[in-house]
Enzyme design. Sequence first.
Site, PDB file in Angstrom:
ATOM      1  N   GLU A  46      42.353 -23.674  34.497  1.00  0.00           N
ATOM      2  CA  GLU A  46      42.244 -22.487  33.657  1.00  0.00           C
ATOM      3  C   GLU A  46      43.628 -21.839  33.636  1.00  0.00           C
ATOM      4  OE1 GLU A  46      39.356 -19.570  34.871  1.00  0.00           O
ATOM      5  OE2 GLU A  46      39.912 -18.251  33.211  1.00  0.00           O
ATOM      6  N   ARG A 289      37.686 -28.861  48.826  1.00  0.00           N
ATOM      7  CA  ARG A 289      38.936 -28.183  48.466  1.00  0.00           C
ATOM      8  C   ARG A 289      39.959 -28.369  49.560  1.00  0.00           C
ATOM      9  NH1 ARG A 289      37.877 -24.244  44.756  1.00  0.00           N
ATOM     10  NH2 ARG A 289      39.828 -23.151  44.982  1.00  0.00           N
ATOM     11  N   LYS A 299      43.992 -17.696  43.466  1.00  0.00           N
ATOM     12  CA  LYS A 299      44.886 -17.171  42.437  1.00  0.00           C
ATOM     13  C   LYS A 299      44.919 -15.652  42.483  1.00  0.00           C
ATOM     14  CE  LYS A 299      44.240 -20.763  38.963  1.00  0.00           C
ATOM     15  NZ  LYS A 299      43.321 -21.036  37.863  1.00  0.00           N
TER      16      LYS A 299
HETATM   17  P1  ATP Z   1      41.451 -20.678  42.452  1.00  0.00           P
HETATM   18  O1  ATP Z   1      40.101 -20.683  43.098  1.00  0.00           O
HETATM   19  O2  ATP Z   1      42.592 -20.872  43.382  1.00  0.00           O
HETATM   20  O3  ATP Z   1      41.659 -19.523  41.559  1.00  0.00           O
HETATM   21  P2  ATP Z   1      40.442 -22.383  40.436  1.00  0.00           P
HETATM   22  O4  ATP Z   1      39.512 -23.412  40.960  1.00  0.00           O
HETATM   23  O5  ATP Z   1      39.858 -21.208  39.802  1.00  0.00           O
HETATM   24  O6  ATP Z   1      41.474 -21.996  41.564  1.00  0.00           O
HETATM   25  P3  ATP Z   1      41.186 -23.909  38.174  1.00  0.00           P
HETATM   26  O7  ATP Z   1      42.302 -23.679  37.256  1.00  0.00           O
HETATM   27  O8  ATP Z   1      39.822 -23.701  37.671  1.00  0.00           O
HETATM   28  O9  ATP Z   1      41.468 -23.005  39.431  1.00  0.00           O
HETATM   29  O10 ATP Z   1      41.292 -25.325  38.868  1.00  0.00           O
HETATM   30  C1  ATP Z   1      41.568 -26.522  38.186  1.00  0.00           C
HETATM   31  C2  ATP Z   1      41.123 -27.675  39.025  1.00  0.00           C
HETATM   32  O11 ATP Z   1      41.767 -27.664  40.290  1.00  0.00           O
HETATM   33  C3  ATP Z   1      39.636 -27.626  39.290  1.00  0.00           C
HETATM   34  O12 ATP Z   1      39.083 -28.907  39.051  1.00  0.00           O
HETATM   35  C4  ATP Z   1      39.533 -27.240  40.728  1.00  0.00           C
HETATM   36  O13 ATP Z   1      38.384 -27.777  41.318  1.00  0.00           O
HETATM   37  C5  ATP Z   1      40.818 -27.810  41.319  1.00  0.00           C
HETATM   38  N1  ATP Z   1      41.225 -27.032  42.488  1.00  0.00           N
HETATM   39  C6  ATP Z   1      41.471 -25.704  42.539  1.00  0.00           C
HETATM   40  N2  ATP Z   1      41.744 -25.316  43.795  1.00  0.00           N
HETATM   41  C7  ATP Z   1      41.696 -26.431  44.560  1.00  0.00           C
HETATM   42  C8  ATP Z   1      41.879 -26.695  45.961  1.00  0.00           C
HETATM   43  N3  ATP Z   1      42.197 -25.720  46.824  1.00  0.00           N
HETATM   44  N4  ATP Z   1      41.747 -27.968  46.396  1.00  0.00           N
HETATM   45  C9  ATP Z   1      41.460 -28.963  45.533  1.00  0.00           C
HETATM   46  N5  ATP Z   1      41.250 -28.779  44.216  1.00  0.00           N
HETATM   47  C10 ATP Z   1      41.368 -27.534  43.728  1.00  0.00           C
HETATM   48 MG    MG Z   2      38.275 -21.970  38.273  1.00  0.00          MG
END
Ligand code: ATP
Ligand code: MG
Length: 585
Positions: A46, A289, A299
């Site tokens: 995102e 994760r 984030k």
């Molecule tokens: P955050 O929780 O840090 O805000 P998010 O999951 O909202 O991150 P996205 O932009 O939706 O961020 O993530 C894009 C991809 O990266 C998704 O498929 C998510 O599962 C993966 N991802 C995000 N954080 C991690 C992590 N700590 N370890 C592994 N994969 C991750």
């Molecule tokens: Mg997300």
Amino acid sequence: MSDAASAPDALPEDTTPEKRDFIRQIVRDDLASGKHRAVKTRFPPEPNGYLHIGHAKAICLNFGIAGEFGGVCNLRFDDTNPAKEDPEYVAAIQDDVRWLGFEWNSLRHASDYFEVYYLAAEKLIRDGKAFVCDLSAEEVRQYRGTLTEPGRNSPWRDRSVEENLDLFRRMRAGEFADGARTLRARIDMASGNINLRDPALYRIKHVEHQNTGDAWPIYPMYDFAHSLGDAVEGITHSLCTLEFEDHRPLYDWCVDNVDLGGHAELLQPLLDKGLPKEAAKPRQIEFSRLNINYTVMSKRKLMALVGEGLVDGWDDPRMPTLQGLRRRGYTPAAMRLFAERVGISKQNSLIDFSVLEGALREDLDAAAPRRMAVIDPLKLVLANLPEDHEETLAFSNHPKDEGFGKRSVPFARELWIEREDFAEVPPKGFKRLIPGGEVRLRGAGIVRCDEVIRNDAGEIVELRGWLDPESRPGMAGAERKIKGTIHWVSARHAVEAEIRLYDRLFTVADPDDESEGRTYRDHLNPASRRIVAGYVEPAAAAAAPEQSFQFERIGYFVADRYDHTGERPVFNRSVTLRDTWTSKG
Ligand code: ATP
Ligand code: MG
């Protein structure tokens, strides 16, 4: 467990050593059984912030699998929540993926599919599987039930198809205020899985979108958009983190009930946009994760660190963002090595920060040329050399790899050495320079300290010594047993440099620990950045931005991506030579 012999001949050669986590095993099996002819994955960020090291794990997994199995991977921006999204993030994310060494097959946006999603929603309405609900957000919560109690049906659940279609079209036309209505799936308010209790598919939001402008006053919800986005692109394996496990039944419900593969007319908007019509039934697979100690990774918290000025922006070298790690001197190879070491599983775990640092050390030990730099300078005058003495010594760029070649290092009568390499009252075991003692000057011979010169305040400002002329490496006089070797730079030739000594941003392993009313702000490491003026040899000053070196005996450094120039060198400490944190406990 099946072995490599079960893989079909057509598979491209796997990289060595072959990675054998459970997701790759599923992919291998699906290719072997003929379920899929080719694998297709996607990375779906995102664009509401910069990528962090957790995302690197997901990138290495999705792009890695596509590469290893001869498939492809798309980069898809999940831009369904326009209020929080920004083109600045869109550009940085692409930069990050490429920096890690990957290239996408196709760059997509969820917003490319808004028209498909809309047609899919109308189809669900016509099939009696979606309805327009007039409950407010608060009422929806009250009707939802709890983990132990079933929910109640919305009073609007049994609207006719005609009324639903009419209302949904008017939602799209912008007739209703934000939050006034939602489109909800009609599944099961008594489901044990709360995600299936008639979840929202669309909400009203009169917000301008970075790609679609003001064309849409309604936006699809994540589960609906994400599952159909995967289906539209023909993704075979949709890899996501464990928190989406409970969403999988809804993911499958959307894919199955919309059935894009069986309804080509829903894909017509893609053809109109010149996008290929693919459509397949994707399978969602969850993995744990990445969590690392001594760091925060959400984030929201990273945004707060930037917003509150606690760091110098998203690319501050102390940040766990990919832009920050890059600026710190982390290399793509180190990041990929780290992702490989961490591996893929369904077990949540906390990775020690030293694993990340270890991956960088391992890469740079092999890949970074050596240079000399002095970060806390003390002058050493070799009094027995003539004032104008000047020569050029040839130094190997790498102790273990002749392929790095040699460089010229200027040597003269006045040198800078490291202040801590001299001690008047040496601590026990001190092997460096002491009054009257001898030490080896790296590559230049053996020096004896004859005189310590002080200023009026009593501080040591200069040492004067005698360089044994028979002690150059290779001469018989060099054979004498001397305990220590120190590094130096020629004072006349060295270039003054700004040296940024970075360390971990937090002092505690769990900065998210909020007990006793603390927040991660209370755990910031006040010594996480120390800026000093040092001297580097000319061959270091001449570095290109982002070039990494081992400064002998002091650590791995990188020429700053933005601030470094040959005239005014700026080096960031990427990592120390050894782990200095384990002993701190
Ligand atoms: P955050 O929780 O840090 O805000 P998010 O999951 O909202 O991150 P996205 O932009 O939706 O961020 O993530 C894009 C991809 O990266 C998704 O498929 C998510 O599962 C993966 N991802 C995000 N954080 C991690 C992590 N700590 N370890 C592994 N994969 C991750
Ligand atoms: Mg997300």
